[in-house]
Design a protein around this motif. Structure first.
Motif, PDB file in Angstrom:
ATOM      1  N   VAL A  22       0.843  -1.199   0.000  1.00 33.97           N
ATOM      2  CA  VAL A  22       0.000   0.000   0.000  1.00 33.97           C
ATOM      3  C   VAL A  22       0.878   1.249   0.000  1.00 33.97           C
ATOM      4  O   VAL A  22       0.632   2.204  -0.758  1.00 33.97           O
ATOM      5  N   PHE A  23       1.916   1.248   0.815  1.00 40.19           N
ATOM      6  CA  PHE A  23       2.825   2.396   0.875  1.00 40.19           C
ATOM      7  C   PHE A  23       3.501   2.635  -0.478  1.00 40.19           C
ATOM      8  O   PHE A  23       3.591   3.774  -0.947  1.00 40.19           O
ATOM      9  N   GLN A  30       2.590   9.528  -5.372  1.00 34.42           N
ATOM     10  CA  GLN A  30       2.840  10.682  -4.505  1.00 34.42           C
ATOM     11  C   GLN A  30       1.538  11.281  -3.983  1.00 34.42           C
ATOM     12  O   GLN A  30       1.353  12.495  -3.943  1.00 34.42           O
ATOM     13  N   ASP A  31       0.644  10.385  -3.591  1.00 38.40           N
ATOM     14  CA  ASP A  31      -0.659  10.810  -3.079  1.00 38.40           C
ATOM     15  C   ASP A  31      -1.077   9.843  -1.976  1.00 38.40           C
ATOM     16  O   ASP A  31      -1.279   8.651  -2.223  1.00 38.40           O
ATOM     17  N   PHE A  32      -1.186  10.344  -0.763  1.00 34.61           N
ATOM     18  CA  PHE A  32      -1.565   9.520   0.378  1.00 34.61           C
ATOM     19  C   PHE A  32      -2.983   9.840   0.853  1.00 34.61           C
ATOM     20  O   PHE A  32      -3.300   9.675   2.019  1.00 34.61           O
ATOM     21  N   SER A  33      -3.817  10.304  -0.080  1.00 33.76           N
ATOM     22  CA  SER A  33      -5.212  10.592   0.278  1.00 33.76           C
ATOM     23  C   SER A  33      -5.941   9.273   0.539  1.00 33.76           C
ATOM     24  O   SER A  33      -5.476   8.185   0.170  1.00 33.76           O
ATOM     25  N   LEU A  34      -7.106   9.386   1.166  1.00 35.47           N
ATOM     26  CA  LEU A  34      -7.868   8.199   1.563  1.00 35.47           C
ATOM     27  C   LEU A  34      -8.222   7.331   0.361  1.00 35.47           C
ATOM     28  O   LEU A  34      -8.130   6.102   0.429  1.00 35.47           O
ATOM     29  N   ARG A  35      -8.578   7.929  -0.768  1.00 37.86           N
ATOM     30  CA  ARG A  35      -8.960   7.128  -1.936  1.00 37.86           C
ATOM     31  C   ARG A  35      -7.768   6.355  -2.504  1.00 37.86           C
ATOM     32  O   ARG A  35      -7.917   5.221  -2.941  1.00 37.86           O
ATOM     33  N   PHE A  36      -6.562   6.959  -2.467  1.00 40.76           N
ATOM     34  CA  PHE A  36      -5.383   6.237  -2.954  1.00 40.76           C
ATOM     35  C   PHE A  36      -4.981   5.126  -1.990  1.00 40.76           C
ATOM     36  O   PHE A  36      -4.565   4.051  -2.421  1.00 40.76           O
ATOM     37  N   VAL A  37      -5.115   5.376  -0.695  1.00 41.01           N
ATOM     38  CA  VAL A  37      -4.817   4.334   0.293  1.00 41.01           C
ATOM     39  C   VAL A  37      -5.801   3.182   0.133  1.00 41.01           C
ATOM     40  O   VAL A  37      -5.404   2.006   0.138  1.00 41.01           O
ATOM     41  N   ALA A  38      -7.083   3.488  -0.056  1.00 37.00           N
ATOM     42  CA  ALA A  38      -8.095   2.439  -0.216  1.00 37.00           C
ATOM     43  C   ALA A  38      -7.853   1.632  -1.494  1.00 37.00           C
ATOM     44  O   ALA A  38      -7.909   0.396  -1.479  1.00 37.00           O
ATOM     45  N   PHE A  39      -7.552   2.313  -2.597  1.00 43.40           N
ATOM     46  CA  PHE A  39      -7.295   1.596  -3.848  1.00 43.40           C
ATOM     47  C   PHE A  39      -5.995   0.794  -3.750  1.00 43.40           C
ATOM     48  O   PHE A  39      -5.911  -0.323  -4.252  1.00 43.40           O
ATOM     49  N   GLY A  40      -4.987   1.352  -3.076  1.00 40.19           N
ATOM     50  CA  GLY A  40      -3.740   0.626  -2.845  1.00 40.19           C
ATOM     51  C   GLY A  40      -3.973  -0.622  -2.014  1.00 40.19           C
ATOM     52  O   GLY A  40      -3.363  -1.672  -2.265  1.00 40.19           O
ATOM     53  N   ALA A  41      -4.871  -0.529  -1.026  1.00 37.45           N
ATOM     54  CA  ALA A  41      -5.193  -1.694  -0.197  1.00 37.45           C
ATOM     55  C   ALA A  41      -5.873  -2.772  -1.035  1.00 37.45           C
ATOM     56  O   ALA A  41      -5.571  -3.962  -0.894  1.00 37.45           O
ATOM     57  N   LEU A  42      -6.761  -2.357  -1.931  1.00 38.93           N
ATOM     58  CA  LEU A  42      -7.417  -3.318  -2.817  1.00 38.93           C
ATOM     59  C   LEU A  42      -6.399  -3.999  -3.730  1.00 38.93           C
ATOM     60  O   LEU A  42      -6.402  -5.224  -3.888  1.00 38.93           O
ATOM     61  N   LEU A  43      -5.497  -3.219  -4.313  1.00 46.96           N
ATOM     62  CA  LEU A  43      -4.463  -3.788  -5.172  1.00 46.96           C
ATOM     63  C   LEU A  43      -3.530  -4.711  -4.387  1.00 46.96           C
ATOM     64  O   LEU A  43      -3.145  -5.774  -4.875  1.00 46.96           O
TER      65      LEU A  43
END
Length: 193
Positions: A22-23, A30-43
């Motif tokens: 996720v990180f 270069q975006d740690f907004s909630l939507r990028f964190v959520a999509f990163g978690a899904l990936l």
């Protein structure tokens, strides 16, 4: 009851690589907004489900004394080896005698095997060229060594860094085995004398 505790342990050991994926996703964008964190978690979930990454078992222990000793010695060896490599490049008297050295390790842990190989590769003049994972042997290409004494000195330095890593963060079993080995080595010279 036993099955749920195993799945809980698997979940605990899956959290560090999950968080790392996720990180990395967020850092790449270069975006740690909630939507990028959520999509990163899904990936990260999909990657871990599809590719079945090997489980890294952390020892859940950290000895600050040995960890700080490791860091100080690592920086000292990097500085010393950098000067030696710079000197070899400056005087350049061909041919340099390089060697490929096989170093058997004590540990069977993939995580510690990786830590030792990266530690020694950070020090200028040596690089890992092969890893024999089943037998826990690292093969290094080492700059400007050829005599048995020089090879033995390099092998001892790898063993010393491995011991420091085990003392700093190895499993309890590996730490106890290392302590028993060190105790046997101190007793053996006394018996010979």
């Amino acid at each position: 009851m036993k099955k749920s505790s195993l799945s809980l342990a698997g979940l605990v050991h899956a959290l560090p690589p999950f968080a790392w994926l996720v990180f990395v996703w967020c850092a790449l964008w270069q975006d740690f907004s909630l939507r990028f964190v959520a999509f990163g978690a899904l990936l990260a979930f999909l990657v871990m489900a599809v590719f079945k990454l090997p489980t890294l078992y952390l020892s859940n222990r950290l000895n600050i004394f040995y960890a700080s000793q490791f860091v100080v010695l690592l920086f000292w060896n990097i500085a010393k080896a950098s000067v030696e490599v710079m000197w070899l490049a400056a005087i350049f008297r061909p041919p340099l005698s390089n060697s490929v050295v096989a170093v058997p390790l004590r540990t069977r842990s993939d995580l510690l095997l990786t830590a030792v190989s990266h530690t020694m590769s950070l020090i200028p003049g040596s690089v890992v060229v092969e890893v024999d994972r089943p037998h826990s042997v690292l093969y290094f290409h080492v700059l400007n060594i050829s005599t048995p004494a020089e090879i033995e000195r390099f092998t001892r330095s790898v063993a010393y860094f491995e011991a420091l890593i085990i003392k700093a963060s190895g499993s309890k079993e590996e730490y106890e085995a290392l302590k028993a080995e060190e105790a046997a080595m101190t007793v053996a010279p006394k018996e010979e004398g």
